[in-house]
Design a protein around this motif. Structure first.
Motif, PDB file in Angstrom:
ATOM      1  N   LEU A  96       0.834  -1.200   0.000  1.00 14.43           N
ATOM      2  CA  LEU A  96       0.000   0.000   0.000  1.00 14.43           C
ATOM      3  C   LEU A  96       0.871   1.252   0.000  1.00 14.43           C
ATOM      4  O   LEU A  96       0.612   2.192  -0.762  1.00 14.43           O
ATOM      5  CB  LEU A  96      -0.940  -0.001   1.204  1.00 14.43           C
ATOM      6  CG  LEU A  96      -1.796   1.251   1.391  1.00 14.43           C
ATOM      7  CD1 LEU A  96      -2.717   1.462   0.191  1.00 14.43           C
ATOM      8  CD2 LEU A  96      -2.603   1.137   2.681  1.00 14.43           C
ATOM      9  N   ALA A  97       1.898   1.277   0.804  1.00 14.10           N
ATOM     10  CA  ALA A  97       2.806   2.433   0.852  1.00 14.10           C
ATOM     11  C   ALA A  97       3.467   2.658  -0.504  1.00 14.10           C
ATOM     12  O   ALA A  97       3.598   3.803  -0.964  1.00 14.10           O
ATOM     13  CB  ALA A  97       3.864   2.236   1.936  1.00 14.10           C
ATOM     14  N   THR A  98       3.848   1.582  -1.166  1.00 14.99           N
ATOM     15  CA  THR A  98       4.453   1.687  -2.494  1.00 14.99           C
ATOM     16  C   THR A  98       3.466   2.285  -3.489  1.00 14.99           C
ATOM     17  O   THR A  98       3.812   3.182  -4.265  1.00 14.99           O
ATOM     18  CB  THR A  98       4.926   0.303  -2.985  1.00 14.99           C
ATOM     19  OG1 THR A  98       5.904  -0.193  -2.070  1.00 14.99           O
ATOM     20  CG2 THR A  98       5.511   0.380  -4.374  1.00 14.99           C
ATOM     21  N   GLY A 103       1.441   6.766  -6.796  1.00 17.77           N
ATOM     22  CA  GLY A 103       0.369   7.688  -7.156  1.00 17.77           C
ATOM     23  C   GLY A 103       0.764   9.139  -6.919  1.00 17.77           C
ATOM     24  O   GLY A 103       0.484  10.007  -7.754  1.00 17.77           O
ATOM     25  N   ALA A 104       1.430   9.410  -5.811  1.00 15.76           N
ATOM     26  CA  ALA A 104       1.870  10.778  -5.514  1.00 15.76           C
ATOM     27  C   ALA A 104       2.890  11.232  -6.540  1.00 15.76           C
ATOM     28  O   ALA A 104       2.853  12.382  -7.004  1.00 15.76           O
ATOM     29  CB  ALA A 104       2.449  10.846  -4.103  1.00 15.76           C
ATOM     30  N   ARG A 105       3.787  10.345  -6.929  1.00 17.50           N
ATOM     31  CA  ARG A 105       4.808  10.682  -7.933  1.00 17.50           C
ATOM     32  C   ARG A 105       4.158  11.000  -9.280  1.00 17.50           C
ATOM     33  O   ARG A 105       4.497  11.979  -9.942  1.00 17.50           O
ATOM     34  CB  ARG A 105       5.803   9.534  -8.087  1.00 17.50           C
ATOM     35  CG  ARG A 105       6.909   9.813  -9.072  1.00 17.50           C
ATOM     36  CD  ARG A 105       7.901   8.636  -9.119  1.00 17.50           C
ATOM     37  NE  ARG A 105       8.947   8.882 -10.065  1.00 17.50           N
ATOM     38  CZ  ARG A 105       8.868   8.593 -11.369  1.00 17.50           C
ATOM     39  NH1 ARG A 105       7.775   8.039 -11.862  1.00 17.50           N
ATOM     40  NH2 ARG A 105       9.874   8.854 -12.181  1.00 17.50           N
ATOM     41  N   ARG A 107       1.083  12.047  -9.816  1.00 12.57           N
ATOM     42  CA  ARG A 107       0.373  13.330  -9.714  1.00 12.57           C
ATOM     43  C   ARG A 107       1.354  14.500  -9.812  1.00 12.57           C
ATOM     44  O   ARG A 107       1.072  15.495 -10.471  1.00 12.57           O
ATOM     45  CB  ARG A 107      -0.410  13.409  -8.396  1.00 12.57           C
ATOM     46  CG  ARG A 107      -1.712  12.628  -8.423  1.00 12.57           C
ATOM     47  CD  ARG A 107      -2.566  12.904  -7.204  1.00 12.57           C
ATOM     48  NE  ARG A 107      -1.917  12.583  -5.939  1.00 12.57           N
ATOM     49  CZ  ARG A 107      -1.824  11.360  -5.428  1.00 12.57           C
ATOM     50  NH1 ARG A 107      -2.354  10.333  -6.066  1.00 12.57           N
ATOM     51  NH2 ARG A 107      -1.211  11.157  -4.278  1.00 12.57           N
ATOM     52  N   ARG A 108       2.510  14.370  -9.170  1.00 15.32           N
ATOM     53  CA  ARG A 108       3.542  15.414  -9.238  1.00 15.32           C
ATOM     54  C   ARG A 108       4.022  15.611 -10.668  1.00 15.32           C
ATOM     55  O   ARG A 108       4.165  16.742 -11.144  1.00 15.32           O
ATOM     56  CB  ARG A 108       4.724  15.040  -8.337  1.00 15.32           C
ATOM     57  CG  ARG A 108       4.958  15.967  -7.204  1.00 15.32           C
ATOM     58  CD  ARG A 108       6.215  15.692  -6.388  1.00 15.32           C
ATOM     59  NE  ARG A 108       6.962  14.484  -6.624  1.00 15.32           N
ATOM     60  CZ  ARG A 108       6.807  13.335  -5.956  1.00 15.32           C
ATOM     61  NH1 ARG A 108       5.918  13.235  -5.009  1.00 15.32           N
ATOM     62  NH2 ARG A 108       7.538  12.284  -6.243  1.00 15.32           N
ATOM     63  N   LEU A 109       4.271  14.498 -11.362  1.00 15.66           N
ATOM     64  CA  LEU A 109       4.745  14.578 -12.744  1.00 15.66           C
ATOM     65  C   LEU A 109       3.690  15.236 -13.641  1.00 15.66           C
ATOM     66  O   LEU A 109       4.027  16.072 -14.482  1.00 15.66           O
ATOM     67  CB  LEU A 109       5.114  13.193 -13.280  1.00 15.66           C
ATOM     68  CG  LEU A 109       6.364  12.556 -12.682  1.00 15.66           C
ATOM     69  CD1 LEU A 109       6.507  11.111 -13.161  1.00 15.66           C
ATOM     70  CD2 LEU A 109       7.594  13.365 -13.021  1.00 15.66           C
ATOM     71  N   ARG A 110       2.429  14.861 -13.472  1.00  3.70           N
ATOM     72  CA  ARG A 110       1.353  15.481 -14.262  1.00  3.70           C
ATOM     73  C   ARG A 110       1.259  16.979 -13.970  1.00  3.70           C
ATOM     74  O   ARG A 110       1.085  17.789 -14.866  1.00  3.70           O
ATOM     75  CB  ARG A 110       0.015  14.805 -13.971  1.00  3.70           C
ATOM     76  CG  ARG A 110      -0.186  13.502 -14.732  1.00  3.70           C
ATOM     77  CD  ARG A 110      -1.643  13.065 -14.709  1.00  3.70           C
ATOM     78  NE  ARG A 110      -2.181  12.914 -13.362  1.00  3.70           N
ATOM     79  CZ  ARG A 110      -2.144  11.787 -12.646  1.00  3.70           C
ATOM     80  NH1 ARG A 110      -1.602  10.708 -13.160  1.00  3.70           N
ATOM     81  NH2 ARG A 110      -2.657  11.737 -11.439  1.00  3.70           N
ATOM     82  N   GLN A 111       1.375  17.326 -12.691  1.00  2.00           N
ATOM     83  CA  GLN A 111       1.303  18.742 -12.319  1.00  2.00           C
ATOM     84  C   GLN A 111       2.482  19.514 -12.916  1.00  2.00           C
ATOM     85  O   GLN A 111       2.309  20.622 -13.416  1.00  2.00           O
ATOM     86  CB  GLN A 111       1.297  18.900 -10.787  1.00  2.00           C
ATOM     87  CG  GLN A 111       1.110  20.323 -10.323  1.00  2.00           C
ATOM     88  CD  GLN A 111      -0.229  20.902 -10.758  1.00  2.00           C
ATOM     89  OE1 GLN A 111      -1.263  20.264 -10.618  1.00  2.00           O
ATOM     90  NE2 GLN A 111      -0.216  22.099 -11.292  1.00  2.00           N
ATOM     91  N   ASP A 112       3.673  18.913 -12.895  1.00  2.00           N
ATOM     92  CA  ASP A 112       4.845  19.564 -13.493  1.00  2.00           C
ATOM     93  C   ASP A 112       4.632  19.780 -14.993  1.00  2.00           C
ATOM     94  O   ASP A 112       4.977  20.841 -15.534  1.00  2.00           O
ATOM     95  CB  ASP A 112       6.113  18.722 -13.262  1.00  2.00           C
ATOM     96  CG  ASP A 112       6.569  18.738 -11.810  1.00  2.00           C
ATOM     97  OD1 ASP A 112       6.050  19.568 -11.027  1.00  2.00           O
ATOM     98  OD2 ASP A 112       7.432  17.907 -11.454  1.00  2.00           O
ATOM     99  N   GLU A 113       4.053  18.772 -15.678  1.00  2.02           N
ATOM    100  CA  GLU A 113       3.775  18.900 -17.115  1.00  2.02           C
ATOM    101  C   GLU A 113       2.769  20.022 -17.377  1.00  2.02           C
ATOM    102  O   GLU A 113       2.940  20.806 -18.302  1.00  2.02           O
ATOM    103  CB  GLU A 113       3.241  17.594 -17.677  1.00  2.02           C
ATOM    104  CG  GLU A 113       4.262  16.484 -17.782  1.00  2.02           C
ATOM    105  CD  GLU A 113       3.651  15.149 -18.173  1.00  2.02           C
ATOM    106  OE1 GLU A 113       2.421  15.087 -18.419  1.00  2.02           O
ATOM    107  OE2 GLU A 113       4.395  14.155 -18.239  1.00  2.02           O
TER     108      GLU A 113
END
Length: 120
Positions: A96-98, A103-105, A107-113
């Motif tokens: 679950l932690a993985t 998922g957080a990574r 979302r970060r990548l999409r936000q950066d794009e």
């Protein structure tokens, strides 16, 4: 009384949760428990006595007040007993932690794009 009998009661578990944050006078514990569970002061005192007699809570007198605190020794024994069963849930929690990190990574990548597309 067996540790799981002590911990099996929701009122006693809540008292231990309160005491986990630090020492409290019996009156403070009673006020919270009476508010949350709607039980009488003598009933709360009985739960405090069970916790004290079973070793889960320590009490000391300070004038007319009785101050209660968690005694961690019985909790350590419970933790040791539970240790043999951790293998059943630890891998699932690790997975679950993985997935949460993945998922957080993403979302970060999409936000950066999106941020790159917006900037001139």
């Amino acid at each position: 009384m067996h540790a799981f009998e002590v911990l099996g009661d929701p009122v006693r578990r809540r008292i231990l949760e309160l005491l986990a944050d630090g020492e409290l006078a019996s009156g403070q514990v009673c006020a919270v428990i009476q508010e949350e569970f709607g039980i009488s002061q003598p009933a709360v005192s009985q739960h405090l006595r069970v916790l004290r007699d079973s070793g889960f809570a320590d009490v000391r007198a300070e004038g007319a007040r009785r101050l209660y605190a968690v005694n961690s020794a019985p909790l350590a024994e419970v933790d040791e007993w539970l240790n043999r069963f951790r293998r059943f849930w630890t891998p699932h929690l690790d997975a679950l932690a993985t997935e949460l990190a993945r998922g957080a990574r993403e979302r970060r990548l999409r936000q950066d794009e999106q941020d790159e597309r917006k900037s001139p």
